[in-house]
Motif scaffolding. Structure first.
Motif, PDB file in Angstrom:
ATOM      1  N   ARG A 245       0.902  -1.377   0.075  1.00 56.78           N
ATOM      2  CA  ARG A 245      -0.031  -0.076   0.081  1.00 56.78           C
ATOM      3  C   ARG A 245       0.634   1.339  -0.050  1.00 56.78           C
ATOM      4  O   ARG A 245       1.860   1.307   0.563  1.00 56.78           O
ATOM      5  CB  ARG A 245      -0.882   0.080   1.191  1.00 56.78           C
ATOM      6  N   ILE A 246       0.449   2.146  -0.912  1.00 56.56           N
ATOM      7  CA  ILE A 246       1.316   3.524  -0.800  1.00 56.56           C
ATOM      8  C   ILE A 246       0.248   4.508  -0.245  1.00 56.56           C
ATOM      9  O   ILE A 246      -0.689   4.841  -0.520  1.00 56.56           O
ATOM     10  CB  ILE A 246       1.553   3.856  -2.405  1.00 56.56           C
ATOM     11  N   TYR A 247       0.826   5.052   1.134  1.00 58.56           N
ATOM     12  CA  TYR A 247       0.553   6.064   2.026  1.00 58.56           C
ATOM     13  C   TYR A 247       0.704   7.523   1.794  1.00 58.56           C
ATOM     14  O   TYR A 247       0.203   8.128   2.467  1.00 58.56           O
ATOM     15  CB  TYR A 247       0.919   5.701   3.289  1.00 58.56           C
ATOM     16  N   VAL A 248       1.313   7.858   0.559  1.00 62.73           N
ATOM     17  CA  VAL A 248       1.571   9.259   0.513  1.00 62.73           C
ATOM     18  C   VAL A 248       0.641  10.092   0.570  1.00 62.73           C
ATOM     19  O   VAL A 248       0.708  11.021   1.285  1.00 62.73           O
ATOM     20  CB  VAL A 248       2.892   9.321  -0.879  1.00 62.73           C
ATOM     21  N   LYS A 249      -0.163  10.111  -0.479  1.00 59.34           N
ATOM     22  CA  LYS A 249      -1.114  10.945  -0.536  1.00 59.34           C
ATOM     23  C   LYS A 249      -2.133  11.357   0.564  1.00 59.34           C
ATOM     24  O   LYS A 249      -2.442  12.439   1.142  1.00 59.34           O
ATOM     25  CB  LYS A 249      -1.952  10.682  -1.816  1.00 59.34           C
ATOM     26  N   PRO A 250      -2.469  10.036   1.125  1.00 57.34           N
ATOM     27  CA  PRO A 250      -3.307  10.363   2.618  1.00 57.34           C
ATOM     28  C   PRO A 250      -2.535  11.185   3.619  1.00 57.34           C
ATOM     29  O   PRO A 250      -3.013  11.889   4.462  1.00 57.34           O
ATOM     30  CB  PRO A 250      -3.851   9.063   2.928  1.00 57.34           C
ATOM     31  N   LEU A 251      -1.107  10.691   3.705  1.00 55.67           N
ATOM     32  CA  LEU A 251      -0.392  11.120   4.824  1.00 55.67           C
ATOM     33  C   LEU A 251      -0.174  12.706   4.627  1.00 55.67           C
ATOM     34  O   LEU A 251      -0.108  13.309   5.389  1.00 55.67           O
ATOM     35  CB  LEU A 251       0.849  10.398   4.896  1.00 55.67           C
ATOM     36  N   LEU A 252       0.472  12.998   3.214  1.00 58.86           N
ATOM     37  CA  LEU A 252       0.451  14.325   2.989  1.00 58.86           C
ATOM     38  C   LEU A 252      -0.567  15.350   3.218  1.00 58.86           C
ATOM     39  O   LEU A 252      -0.503  16.406   4.060  1.00 58.86           O
ATOM     40  CB  LEU A 252       1.237  14.610   1.566  1.00 58.86           C
ATOM     41  N   ALA A 253      -1.779  14.967   2.877  1.00 60.00           N
ATOM     42  CA  ALA A 253      -3.024  15.509   3.202  1.00 60.00           C
ATOM     43  C   ALA A 253      -3.272  15.843   4.709  1.00 60.00           C
ATOM     44  O   ALA A 253      -3.609  17.005   4.987  1.00 60.00           O
ATOM     45  CB  ALA A 253      -4.174  14.863   2.507  1.00 60.00           C
ATOM     46  N   ALA A 254      -3.034  14.744   5.253  1.00 60.88           N
ATOM     47  CA  ALA A 254      -3.088  14.659   6.899  1.00 60.88           C
ATOM     48  C   ALA A 254      -2.079  15.694   7.553  1.00 60.88           C
ATOM     49  O   ALA A 254      -2.331  16.644   8.396  1.00 60.88           O
ATOM     50  CB  ALA A 254      -3.180  13.420   7.638  1.00 60.88           C
ATOM     51  N   ILE A 255      -0.815  15.504   6.982  1.00 60.15           N
ATOM     52  CA  ILE A 255       0.253  16.473   7.515  1.00 60.15           C
ATOM     53  C   ILE A 255      -0.165  17.785   7.290  1.00 60.15           C
ATOM     54  O   ILE A 255      -0.039  18.503   8.238  1.00 60.15           O
ATOM     55  CB  ILE A 255       1.575  15.953   6.970  1.00 60.15           C
ATOM     56  N   ARG A 256      -0.535  18.266   6.101  1.00 61.14           N
ATOM     57  CA  ARG A 256      -0.773  19.464   5.756  1.00 61.14           C
ATOM     58  C   ARG A 256      -2.000  20.006   6.405  1.00 61.14           C
ATOM     59  O   ARG A 256      -2.157  21.413   6.754  1.00 61.14           O
ATOM     60  CB  ARG A 256      -0.475  19.662   4.283  1.00 61.14           C
ATOM     61  N   GLY A 257      -2.786  19.275   6.368  1.00 63.95           N
ATOM     62  CA  GLY A 257      -4.305  19.767   6.717  1.00 63.95           C
ATOM     63  C   GLY A 257      -4.655  19.722   8.149  1.00 63.95           C
ATOM     64  O   GLY A 257      -5.446  20.722   8.498  1.00 63.95           O
ATOM     65  N   THR A 258      -3.874  18.777   9.121  1.00 61.89           N
ATOM     66  CA  THR A 258      -3.957  19.176  10.403  1.00 61.89           C
ATOM     67  C   THR A 258      -2.805  19.812  11.105  1.00 61.89           C
ATOM     68  O   THR A 258      -3.147  20.399  12.060  1.00 61.89           O
ATOM     69  CB  THR A 258      -4.109  17.711  10.909  1.00 61.89           C
ATOM     70  N   GLY A 259      -1.596  19.652  10.403  1.00 60.10           N
ATOM     71  CA  GLY A 259      -0.449  20.349  11.382  1.00 60.10           C
ATOM     72  C   GLY A 259      -0.242  19.504  12.821  1.00 60.10           C
ATOM     73  O   GLY A 259       0.581  20.148  13.412  1.00 60.10           O
TER      74      GLY A 259
END
Length: 373
Positions: A245-259
């Motif tokens: 599984r490639i987790y990149v897009k969900p993780l980047l969205a959560a990193i940037r979206g929630t801080g």
């Protein structure tokens, strides 16, 4: 380029005076035309992965990338390289080369996203004793699919045909990725503290680790890769080749979206005990409760068929968690919601605590509960 050579001797006559036919590179086992044909297949696959920042195309001696055009202001480059391990042998013996390219990308990009980096571009190395253009095309198509899932560009690579180096039908893969993160967004953060929550993201299976043990267990079972899998629908080989599984897009969205993400750990070789501590500061450890998540059926079958001790399972496989997320307790709900909205299966699996000296940096309580259906 090949330079023309002027021969003083008559054609076919060596300096020793023995008659022998002329040798070409193809006679020696390297087919340049086959390599060129594969490159032509690769070009549209590579173009399908283009993203902002890519400069030029395939065919140069190096890939060019413009960080400013990609939107970075104060970037730190983050790089990673990996392979697929002996999962390749399963793909070769099962005759299914289509998904190991996804695994190759996944192993690299998942490693750099845990540092907060967005993967920007990818290069691959594909080697075989004799180039099979169709197998190579299917492998690279998988690499391109992995790049699309990760949002990075396939900007180049190397296809090596090396007679005598590999058994007939065998091939090898390696991958290389470069990403970037803004300087003030690098992970892990230094404020990971006791009481922080550990979230687990579900894996799709064994990903790309432990396949030497997997193959030994399959041999013990007496099943061929074309046999029906005892634990899932489909042939055993196809099921075991479920891509990482490639987790990149969900993780980047959560990193940037929630801080609010403090640390991440990609669960690869070494399992939970070997990888979770890599994102923790000195003096901290993770205490996980195995009752909080379930494992894919493949792990129960592997353990039962191979009679593998639980400690070995935990240190060899991801055991159902492909990525670990650390966040403050007050932020856990919004981080979990952001990841769930992005398509991940998220479970609260533990807490961070002070680590007693000389004890493990990751404790998995109730580990035997993993094997209950």
């Amino acid at each position: 380029m090949f330079a023309a050579t002027c021969l003083a001797n008559e054609p076919g006559l060596s300096k020793q005076g023995h008659n022998s036919p002329p040798l070409t590179y193809k006679d020696a086992g390297v087919d340049i035309d086959a390599g060129d044909a594969l490159v032509e297949y690769i070009k549209p696959l590579a173009r399908s992965t283009n993203r902002s920042g890519v400069m030029g195309g395939l065919g140069g001696f190096g890939g060019l990338f413009d960080l400013k055009a990609a939107g970075f202001k104060d970037p730190i480059l983050v790089s990673g390289t990996d392979g697929v391990g002996t999962k390749l042998k399963v793909a070769i013996e099962a005759g299914i080369p289509d998904t190991v390219g996804i695994d190759l990308v996944a192993m690299c990009v998942n490693d750099i996203v845990v540092q907060g980096a967005e993967p920007l571009f990818f290069l691959d190395y594909y080697a075989s004793g004799k180039l099979d253009v169709e197998a190579g095309r299917r492998v690279v198509a998988g690499i391109a699919e992995g790049c699309r899932q990760a949002g990075c560009a396939l900007v180049g690579g190397e296809t090596a045909e090396m007679p005598g180096m590999y058994a007939a039908g065998d091939y090898d893969l390696a991958g290389f990725t470069v990403g970037a993160a803004e300087r003030d967004e690098l992970l892990p953060r230094l404020d990971i503290a006791p009481g922080d929550v550990v979230l687990g993201l579900a894996s799709s299976g064994a990903h790309s680790n432990g396949y030497s043990l997997v193959r030994s267990i399959v041999a013990r079972s007496g099943l061929g890769y074309d046999a029906a899998a005892p634990f899932a629908a489909g042939p055993l080989g196809q099921v075991l080749l479920e891509p990482t599984r490639i987790y990149v897009k969900p993780l980047l969205a959560a990193i940037r979206g929630t801080g609010a993400i403090k640390g991440l750990a990609h669960i690869t070789g070494g399992g939970l005990p070997g990888n979770v501590p890599r994102c923790l500061p000195d003096g901290m450890r993770a205490r996980l409760d195995a009752r909080q998540w379930s494992v894919p059926a493949v792990f129960r079958w592997l353990r039962e068929t191979g009679q593998v001790p639980t400690d070995d399972m935990l240190r060899t496989f991801n055991c159902g968690l492909g990525m670990i997320v650390v966040t403050a307790a007050a932020d856990a709900a919004k981080v979990a919601a952001a990841l769930t909205d992005a398509g991940e299966s998220v479970t609260t699996v533990g807490r961070i605590e002070v680590a007693p000296q000389s004890e493990a940096d990751c404790v998995v309580d109730h580990a035997e509960s993993l094997w209950r259906s």
